[in-house]
Design an enzyme around this catalytic site. Structure first.
Site, PDB file in Angstrom:
ATOM      1  N   ARG A  27      -1.373  -2.805 -18.594  1.00 24.44           N
ATOM      2  CA  ARG A  27      -2.653  -2.101 -18.610  1.00 24.44           C
ATOM      3  C   ARG A  27      -2.629  -1.042 -17.522  1.00 24.44           C
ATOM      4  NH1 ARG A  27      -6.358  -4.525 -21.802  1.00 24.44           N
ATOM      5  NH2 ARG A  27      -7.814  -2.963 -21.059  1.00 24.44           N
TER       6      ARG A  27
ATOM      7  N   THR B 156      -3.511   5.812 -21.815  1.00 24.66           N
ATOM      8  CA  THR B 156      -3.292   4.495 -21.244  1.00 24.66           C
ATOM      9  C   THR B 156      -1.860   4.105 -21.584  1.00 24.66           C
ATOM     10  OG1 THR B 156      -4.167   3.455 -23.243  1.00 24.66           O
ATOM     11  CG2 THR B 156      -5.695   3.729 -21.404  1.00 24.66           C
TER      12      THR B 156
ATOM     13  N   GLU C 113      -0.559   4.871  -0.539  1.00 21.68           N
ATOM     14  CA  GLU C 113      -1.327   6.086  -0.820  1.00 21.68           C
ATOM     15  C   GLU C 113      -0.459   7.323  -0.655  1.00 21.68           C
ATOM     16  OE1 GLU C 113      -2.779   3.497   0.605  1.00 21.68           O
ATOM     17  OE2 GLU C 113      -4.976   3.616   0.509  1.00 21.68           O
TER      18      GLU C 113
ATOM     19  N   LYS D  54      -1.444   0.375 -25.028  1.00 18.94           N
ATOM     20  CA  LYS D  54      -1.816   0.254 -26.444  1.00 18.94           C
ATOM     21  C   LYS D  54      -0.544   0.387 -27.276  1.00 18.94           C
ATOM     22  CE  LYS D  54      -6.593   1.703 -25.624  1.00 18.94           C
ATOM     23  NZ  LYS D  54      -6.791   2.535 -24.432  1.00 18.94           N
TER      24      LYS D  54
ATOM     25  N   TYR E 164       0.848  -1.196   0.000  1.00 18.58           N
ATOM     26  CA  TYR E 164       0.000   0.000   0.000  1.00 18.58           C
ATOM     27  C   TYR E 164       0.876   1.236   0.000  1.00 18.58           C
ATOM     28  CZ  TYR E 164      -4.886  -1.315   0.409  1.00 18.58           C
ATOM     29  OH  TYR E 164      -6.161  -1.731   0.142  1.00 18.58           O
TER      30      TYR E 164
ATOM     31  N   ASP F 149      -6.670  13.187 -25.015  1.00 21.16           N
ATOM     32  CA  ASP F 149      -6.628  11.784 -24.581  1.00 21.16           C
ATOM     33  C   ASP F 149      -5.882  11.036 -25.686  1.00 21.16           C
ATOM     34  OD1 ASP F 149      -7.032   9.117 -24.102  1.00 21.16           O
ATOM     35  OD2 ASP F 149      -9.132   9.320 -23.530  1.00 21.16           O
TER      36      ASP F 149
HETATM   37  N1  DSN Z   1     -11.451  -0.030 -25.172  1.00 21.34           N
HETATM   38  C1  DSN Z   1     -10.401   0.776 -25.761  1.00 21.34           C
HETATM   39  C2  DSN Z   1     -10.317   0.583 -27.227  1.00 21.34           C
HETATM   40  O1  DSN Z   1     -10.460  -0.543 -27.665  1.00 21.34           O
HETATM   41  O2  DSN Z   1     -10.067   1.526 -27.960  1.00 21.34           O
HETATM   42  C3  DSN Z   1     -10.526   2.197 -25.417  1.00 21.34           C
HETATM   43  O3  DSN Z   1     -10.609   2.344 -24.040  1.00 21.34           O
END
Ligand code: DSN
Length: 435
Positions: free
Chosen positions: A245, A236, A56, A239, A54, A210
Site C-alpha cells: 500500500r 498507488t 527525511e 492495486k 527516519y 491519476d
Molecule cells: N479506495 C480506492 C478504490 O477502491 O478505488 C481508491 O482510492
C-alpha cells in the site's frame, strides 16, 4: 510452532485477527477492483527493520545520519519506477525524461502534494465527478481538494457511460481550470490522455493523470502510457501494480523540484522506508516478462467476465470493459448495490457497492457493484474461471431471496479458491497445494 510466535505471545488479539484475515483472503474470492495479493517478497520488505529508520529528504540529501542503506533502497525504487513508466519509441529511445518521488504514503497524499506544488489555493481544478467514477481527491467537496481549490466536475454520458470529452472541453473553456485531472476509481473504459492534453493546452492548464487503478496495466502494456501527454502522473502501488500500500508521483523533470518539496516538507514528514523497499521489490517484479502476461490476463479475464454477465441478462455501465473492472448496473433490478454486496459476501465473493451514472438510490445504497479481476488473476485463474465466477454472480443476483443458491455458491467459491490457492506456504495457511 506458531506462524508468528512473537506476535502471538505479545498480542494474541492482534495475532488472531491477522490469522483470520489471512484465512478470509485464502478462502473467499476477492473481486474488489482496487485490491490484490502482494508477493511474499513484497510482504517481507514491508515487514523489515527499515520501519525503524527516519530519512527525511532525498537520497544523499537527508536530514538524518545513517541513511546509507535506505538511500540504496530509495534509489532502486526510483530507478525501477522510471524504467517501468518511461514511454519508449519504436527504437526503445525515451520519448520524455521523467522524474519520480516514491515517498507519498498513499494516493491521496500524492495528489495533495501535486496540487500544492503546481497550483494555488482558490485555483480551479477539474476532475471526474465522484458519483460518475471519479475519486474523492479529484475535487470532492468533502476532501481537501474540494475545500482548498475551486473544483468543477466533468461527467460520463448517461447514454453510454463514457467520459464526455465534449463536455470536458466545454467546461474547461468556460471555467478555465489551472489543472485537469484525468483518472478514475470506477471507470471501465480506456482513458484518452492525448484528447485530455489537447483540452488542457487550449486553456493553459496542467494535466495530471491519476493512474492508481490502471498502473499495472500501463506497466504491463495493456493500457496507453499517460506520458508524454500528462505533465504529472500519480498512482498507488497496491492495486493492479500489486505492490505494498502506498503512493508515487512521476512527472516531467521540470516539475520535480516543486513536487519533491511539496511531498517533504510540504505535506509529509519521514518517508516509510520499509514501504519504499517493498515498492522497489514490486517494481522489480513488474519489470519481469511474466508481469506483462499478468496484465494481459487481468484484462482478458475482465472482458470474459463482462461478456458472460451480459449474456446472463445483467447490465454493465458502458456495455463492457477495456480494463480490469466493470460496473454491474442494478438500476432495473429489485436488488440494490448495498444488498448485492452483502449477498455476494455471504456467498464468498467480496465486491463493493458503487454508484452508477444517473444513480437513483443514493450513495449509501447505490444501484451498482464494482467488480475487478486483478486479485483472482494473481491466483492464476483464467478465462474459464472468469466465466464461471460471472455465472455464479448472476445466479446470486438474479435470485436474491434464494438461500440455497447462496449456500451452493459459497461452497463452489471455496472449492475454486482451494484449487487456486494464495499464500499456500504461508505460516498459518489453511490451504495446502501449489503456491
Ligand atoms: N479506495 C480506492 C478504490 O477502491 O478505488 C481508491 O482510492
Amino acid at each position: 510452532m506458531s506462524p508468528m510466535p512473537h506476535l502471538a505471545e505479545t498480542d494474541p488479539d492482534v495475532f488472531a485477527a491477522v490469522q483470520s484475515e489471512l484465512h478470509r483472503q485464502q478462502l473467499d474470492l476477492e473481486l474488489i477492483a482496487s485490491e490484490n495479493y502482494a508477493s511474499r517478497a513484497v510482504l517481507e520488505a514491508a515487514g523489515s527493520v527499515l520501519t525503524n529508520k527516519y530519512a527525511e529528504g532525498l537520497p544523499k540529501r537527508r536530514y538524518y545520519g545513517g541513511c546509507q542503506h535506505v538511500d540504496v533502497v530509495e534509489n532502486l525504487a526510483r530507478r525501477r519506477a522510471r524504467q517501468l513508466f518511461t514511454p519508449l519509441d519504436a527504437n526503445r529511445d525515451a520519448i520524455c525524461d521523467i522524474g519520480v518521488n516514491v515517498q507519498p504514503h498513499a494516493g491521496a497524499q500524492a495528489n495533495a502534494a501535486v496540487y500544492l506544488a503546481l497550483i494555488q489555493p482558490g485555483d480551479t481544478i477539474m476532475g471526474l465527478a465522484l458519483s460518475h467514477g471519479g475519486h474523492l481527491t479529484h475535487g470532492s467537496p468533502v476532501n481537501s481538494s474540494g475545500k482548498l481549490y475551486r473544483a468543477v466536475p466533468y461527467h460520463v454520458r448517461e447514454t453510454d457511460g463514457r467520459i464526455d470529452m465534449d463536455e470536458v472541453r466545454r467546461v474547461a473553456l468556460a471555467q478555465r481550470p489551472r489543472l485537469i485531472v484525468c483518472g478514475a476509481s470506477a471507470y471501465p473504459r480506456a482513458l484518452d490522455f492525448a484528447a485530455f492534453r489537447a483540452i488542457a493546452d487550449e486553456v493553459d492548464a496542467y494535466l495530471m493523470a491519476d493512474i492508481a487503478h490502471i498502473a499495472g496495466l500501463v506497466a504491463g502494456g495493456t493500457h496507453a502510457n499517460p506520458f508524454p501527454h500528462c505533465h504529472v502522473v500519480t498512482t498507488t502501488t497496491h492495486k493492479t501494480l500489486r505492490g505494498p500500500r502506498g503512493g508515487m508521483i512521476m512527472a516531467h523533470r521540470a516539475h520535480m523540484k516543486a513536487i519533491n518539496s511539496a511531498v517533504f516538507p510540504g505535506t509529509q514528514g519521514g518517508p516509510l522506508m520499509h514501504i519504499i523497499a517493498a515498492k522497489a521489490v514490486a517494481f522489480h517484479e513488474a519489470q519481469q516478462p511474466a508481469f506483462r502476461d499478468y496484465a494481459r490476463a487481468v484484462v482478458d479475464n475482465a472482458s470474459a467476465m463482462a461478456d458472460r454477465l451480459q449474456e446472463r441478462g445483467l447490465s454493465l455501465v458502458s456495455g463492457g470493459t477495456d480494463n480490469h473492472l466493470m460496473l454491474i448496473d442494478l438500476s432495473d433490478q429489485p436488488i440494490s448495490g448495498k444488498d448485492a454486496e452483502t449477498l455476494l459476501g455471504r456467498a464468498g465473493i467480496t465486491v463493493n457497492k458503487n454508484t452508477v451514472p444517473g444513480e437513483r438510490r443514493g450513495p449509501m445504497v447505490t444501484s451498482g457493484i464494482r467488480v475487478g479481476t486483478p486479485a483472482m488473476t494473481t491466483r492464476g485463474m483464467g478465462l474459464d474461471q472468469a466465466r464461471l465466477v460471472a455465472d455464479l454472480i448472476a445466479s446470486v443476483l438474479l435470485a436474491p431471496g434464494d438461500e440455497e443458491t447462496v449456500e451452493t455458491t459459497r461452497q463452489r467459491i471455496h472449492d475454486l479458491c482451494r484449487e487456486y490457492p494464495i499464500y499456500a506456504d504461508f505460516p498459518g495457511s489453511i490451504l495446502g497445494g501449489r503456491v
